[in-house]
Scaffold this motif. Structure first.
Motif, PDB file in Angstrom:
ATOM      1  N   SER A  54      34.686 -54.626  80.680  1.00 30.45           N
ATOM      2  CA  SER A  54      33.810 -54.134  79.622  1.00 30.45           C
ATOM      3  C   SER A  54      34.126 -52.661  79.453  1.00 30.45           C
ATOM      4  N   GLY A  55      34.721 -52.293  78.329  1.00 31.20           N
ATOM      5  CA  GLY A  55      35.204 -50.929  78.182  1.00 31.20           C
ATOM      6  C   GLY A  55      36.250 -50.639  79.248  1.00 31.20           C
ATOM      7  N   GLY A  56      36.083 -49.537  79.960  1.00 28.24           N
ATOM      8  CA  GLY A  56      37.011 -49.185  81.022  1.00 28.24           C
ATOM      9  C   GLY A  56      36.605 -49.682  82.386  1.00 28.24           C
ATOM     10  N   HIS A  57      35.540 -50.482  82.467  1.00 29.11           N
ATOM     11  CA  HIS A  57      35.040 -50.980  83.745  1.00 29.11           C
ATOM     12  C   HIS A  57      35.476 -52.433  83.964  1.00 29.11           C
ATOM     13  N   VAL A  58      35.999 -52.693  85.156  1.00 31.48           N
ATOM     14  CA  VAL A  58      36.351 -54.046  85.569  1.00 31.48           C
ATOM     15  C   VAL A  58      35.365 -54.440  86.663  1.00 31.48           C
ATOM     16  N   TYR A  59      34.584 -55.474  86.427  1.00 35.09           N
ATOM     17  CA  TYR A  59      33.442 -55.762  87.285  1.00 35.09           C
ATOM     18  C   TYR A  59      33.249 -57.263  87.461  1.00 35.09           C
ATOM     19  N   ARG A  60      32.429 -57.601  88.432  1.00 41.13           N
ATOM     20  CA  ARG A  60      31.881 -58.950  88.520  1.00 41.13           C
ATOM     21  C   ARG A  60      30.496 -58.836  89.147  1.00 41.13           C
ATOM     22  N   PRO A  61      29.584 -59.723  88.789  1.00 38.90           N
ATOM     23  CA  PRO A  61      28.233 -59.654  89.339  1.00 38.90           C
ATOM     24  C   PRO A  61      28.241 -59.774  90.859  1.00 38.90           C
ATOM     25  N   TYR A  62      27.359 -59.004  91.487  1.00 38.17           N
ATOM     26  CA  TYR A  62      27.261 -58.978  92.953  1.00 38.17           C
ATOM     27  C   TYR A  62      25.786 -58.797  93.298  1.00 38.17           C
ATOM     28  N   CYS A  63      24.997 -59.793  92.936  1.00 40.36           N
ATOM     29  CA  CYS A  63      23.543 -59.683  93.020  1.00 40.36           C
ATOM     30  C   CYS A  63      23.018 -60.293  94.317  1.00 40.36           C
ATOM     31  N   ALA A  64      22.070 -59.608  94.924  1.00 45.43           N
ATOM     32  CA  ALA A  64      21.464 -60.094  96.158  1.00 45.43           C
ATOM     33  C   ALA A  64      20.678 -61.371  95.879  1.00 45.43           C
ATOM     34  N   GLY A  65      21.015 -62.436  96.566  1.00 48.38           N
ATOM     35  CA  GLY A  65      20.258 -63.681  96.465  1.00 48.38           C
ATOM     36  C   GLY A  65      20.460 -64.466  95.193  1.00 48.38           C
ATOM     37  N   CYS A  66      21.462 -64.106  94.380  1.00 49.78           N
ATOM     38  CA  CYS A  66      21.692 -64.830  93.129  1.00 49.78           C
ATOM     39  C   CYS A  66      23.193 -64.994  92.918  1.00 49.78           C
ATOM     40  N   ARG A  67      23.600 -66.216  92.651  1.00 44.38           N
ATOM     41  CA  ARG A  67      25.005 -66.509  92.349  1.00 44.38           C
ATOM     42  C   ARG A  67      25.098 -67.303  91.043  1.00 44.38           C
ATOM     43  N   ALA A  68      24.229 -66.952  90.102  1.00 41.84           N
ATOM     44  CA  ALA A  68      24.151 -67.710  88.853  1.00 41.84           C
ATOM     45  C   ALA A  68      25.395 -67.536  87.991  1.00 41.84           C
ATOM     46  N   CYS A  69      26.024 -66.366  88.029  1.00 43.56           N
ATOM     47  CA  CYS A  69      27.189 -66.091  87.183  1.00 43.56           C
ATOM     48  C   CYS A  69      28.441 -66.679  87.826  1.00 43.56           C
ATOM     49  N   VAL A  70      29.070 -67.586  87.124  1.00 43.16           N
ATOM     50  CA  VAL A  70      30.251 -68.285  87.627  1.00 43.16           C
ATOM     51  C   VAL A  70      31.419 -68.011  86.677  1.00 43.16           C
ATOM     52  N   SER A  71      32.517 -67.499  87.214  1.00 42.29           N
ATOM     53  CA  SER A  71      33.699 -67.227  86.390  1.00 42.29           C
ATOM     54  C   SER A  71      34.355 -68.540  85.974  1.00 42.29           C
ATOM     55  N   VAL A  72      34.742 -68.630  84.694  1.00 43.03           N
ATOM     56  CA  VAL A  72      35.368 -69.859  84.189  1.00 43.03           C
ATOM     57  C   VAL A  72      36.617 -69.506  83.382  1.00 43.03           C
ATOM     58  N   ARG A  73      37.544 -70.460  83.341  1.00 45.42           N
ATOM     59  CA  ARG A  73      38.768 -70.280  82.564  1.00 45.42           C
ATOM     60  C   ARG A  73      39.260 -71.639  82.071  1.00 45.42           C
ATOM     61  N   ILE A  74      40.003 -71.615  80.961  1.00 49.36           N
ATOM     62  CA  ILE A  74      40.587 -72.823  80.391  1.00 49.36           C
ATOM     63  C   ILE A  74      42.069 -72.859  80.757  1.00 49.36           C
ATOM     64  N   PRO A  75      42.547 -73.926  81.425  1.00 51.04           N
ATOM     65  CA  PRO A  75      43.983 -74.085  81.623  1.00 51.04           C
ATOM     66  C   PRO A  75      44.625 -74.526  80.307  1.00 51.04           C
ATOM     67  N   ALA A  76      45.318 -73.614  79.662  1.00 48.29           N
ATOM     68  CA  ALA A  76      45.733 -73.829  78.272  1.00 48.29           C
ATOM     69  C   ALA A  76      46.623 -75.049  78.098  1.00 48.29           C
ATOM     70  N   GLU A  77      47.523 -75.277  79.022  1.00 51.69           N
ATOM     71  CA  GLU A  77      48.488 -76.357  78.873  1.00 51.69           C
ATOM     72  C   GLU A  77      47.809 -77.719  78.898  1.00 51.69           C
ATOM     73  N   ARG A  78      46.686 -77.833  79.598  1.00 46.31           N
ATOM     74  CA  ARG A  78      46.018 -79.127  79.760  1.00 46.31           C
ATOM     75  C   ARG A  78      44.817 -79.304  78.849  1.00 46.31           C
ATOM     76  N   PHE A  79      44.481 -78.276  78.082  1.00 45.26           N
ATOM     77  CA  PHE A  79      43.306 -78.353  77.215  1.00 45.26           C
ATOM     78  C   PHE A  79      43.493 -79.394  76.122  1.00 45.26           C
ATOM     79  N   VAL A  80      42.427 -80.173  75.877  1.00 47.05           N
ATOM     80  CA  VAL A  80      42.428 -81.176  74.807  1.00 47.05           C
ATOM     81  C   VAL A  80      41.178 -80.957  73.956  1.00 47.05           C
ATOM     82  N   PRO A  81      41.329 -80.596  72.684  1.00 52.54           N
ATOM     83  CA  PRO A  81      40.147 -80.375  71.843  1.00 52.54           C
ATOM     84  C   PRO A  81      39.359 -81.663  71.631  1.00 52.54           C
ATOM     85  N   ASN A  82      38.044 -81.538  71.648  1.00 53.47           N
ATOM     86  CA  ASN A  82      37.211 -82.703  71.374  1.00 53.47           C
ATOM     87  C   ASN A  82      37.057 -82.878  69.861  1.00 53.47           C
ATOM     88  N   ARG A  83      36.285 -83.866  69.450  1.00 57.69           N
ATOM     89  CA  ARG A  83      36.177 -84.180  68.017  1.00 57.69           C
ATOM     90  C   ARG A  83      35.587 -83.008  67.234  1.00 57.69           C
TER      91      ARG A  83
END
Length: 238
Positions: A54-83
């Motif tokens: 975000s801007g010049g900051h590279v971060y990830r959430p590091y919250c005490a007692g909470c792990r709600a934020c989960v990093s996700v990514r799409i593997p482009a080669e295997r992606f199949v668009p739905n209808r």
């Protein structure tokens, strides 16, 4: 955190601040030293470790007692668009894609303002100043590109995209509010996936997914999708 064992990167914890997703919670971030001259070199590795820019900051959430934020990514080669995604592609087949440097112009800033004033009215992001645009979307070291989508020459959507050797990071997308029926946010992600596939970059990083959060539910629609479980990327159920 190191760069091929040659350079140690310092990590900082932010102070607690209001959570941007759950109003009743406090949040804290783990931030890579924003003054480190090697930040651009370690940024691709940081993305693979679940960090976000975000801007010049590279971060990830590091919250005490909470792990709600989960990093996700799409593997482009295997992606199949739905209808629904196929319909979105067809609906926007009349758009032209252009690649532009990450610079503010009168045109893209006007679109940015219209988008925030409509989508985030009263949320603190509306009525942005030019310096807000500059500070949020790119920085001097980031490998950022603006993917512009145009209709009859007019800018109708812009996907802020960081381009690294093994993937693309979908930093932010804004679009013409009056064209909401086109699902331009979805279209931008689909085009980023297609670009990653075409250029053999591997993944499109979508940032964080939060179970039960209505604004994050859309990310589950891109399948297959992977989530970061500790140090390992694993398949996320559809």
């Amino acid at each position: 955190m190191g760069n091929s064992g040659q350079h140690a990167i310092r990590l900082f914890q932010s102070l607690e601040h209001p959570c941007g997703y759950w109003k009743e919670r406090l949040a804290r971030d783990l931030i890579i030293d924003p003054t480190d001259p090697h930040l651009s070199a370690v940024y691709p590795q940081a993305l693979a470790m679940g960090f976000r820019r975000s801007g010049g900051h590279v971060y990830r959430p590091y919250c005490a007692g909470c792990r709600a934020c989960v990093s996700v990514r799409i593997p482009a080669e295997r992606f199949v668009p739905n209808r629904a995604q196929k319909r979105c592609l067809a609906r926007n087949a009349d758009l032209e894609l252009r690649h532009a440097p990450p610079l503010r112009t009168e045109e893209n800033f006007a679109l940015y303002r219209r988008y925030l004033d409509t989508r985030h009215a009263g949320g603190g992001m509306d009525d942005p100043a030019p310096e807000n645009f500059d500070a949020f979307l790119a920085c001097r070291w980031s490998p950022t590109e603006f993917m512009e989508f145009r209709l009859g020459g007019e800018l109708v959507a812009l996907a802020v995209t960081d381009v690294v050797p093994d993937g693309l990071s979908a930093v932010y997308t804004f679009f013409e509010p009056e064209l909401a029926a086109r699902s331009l946010g979805t279209y931008a992600i689909l085009q980023q996936v297609e670009r990653a596939r075409r250029e053999r970059r591997g993944y499109v990083y979508l940032g964080f997914w939060l179970e039960g959060h209505p604004k994050m539910a859309y990310k589950r629609a891109y399948q297959p999708l992977e989530f970061l479980d500790g140090a390992l990327w694993r398949p996320m159920p559809a």
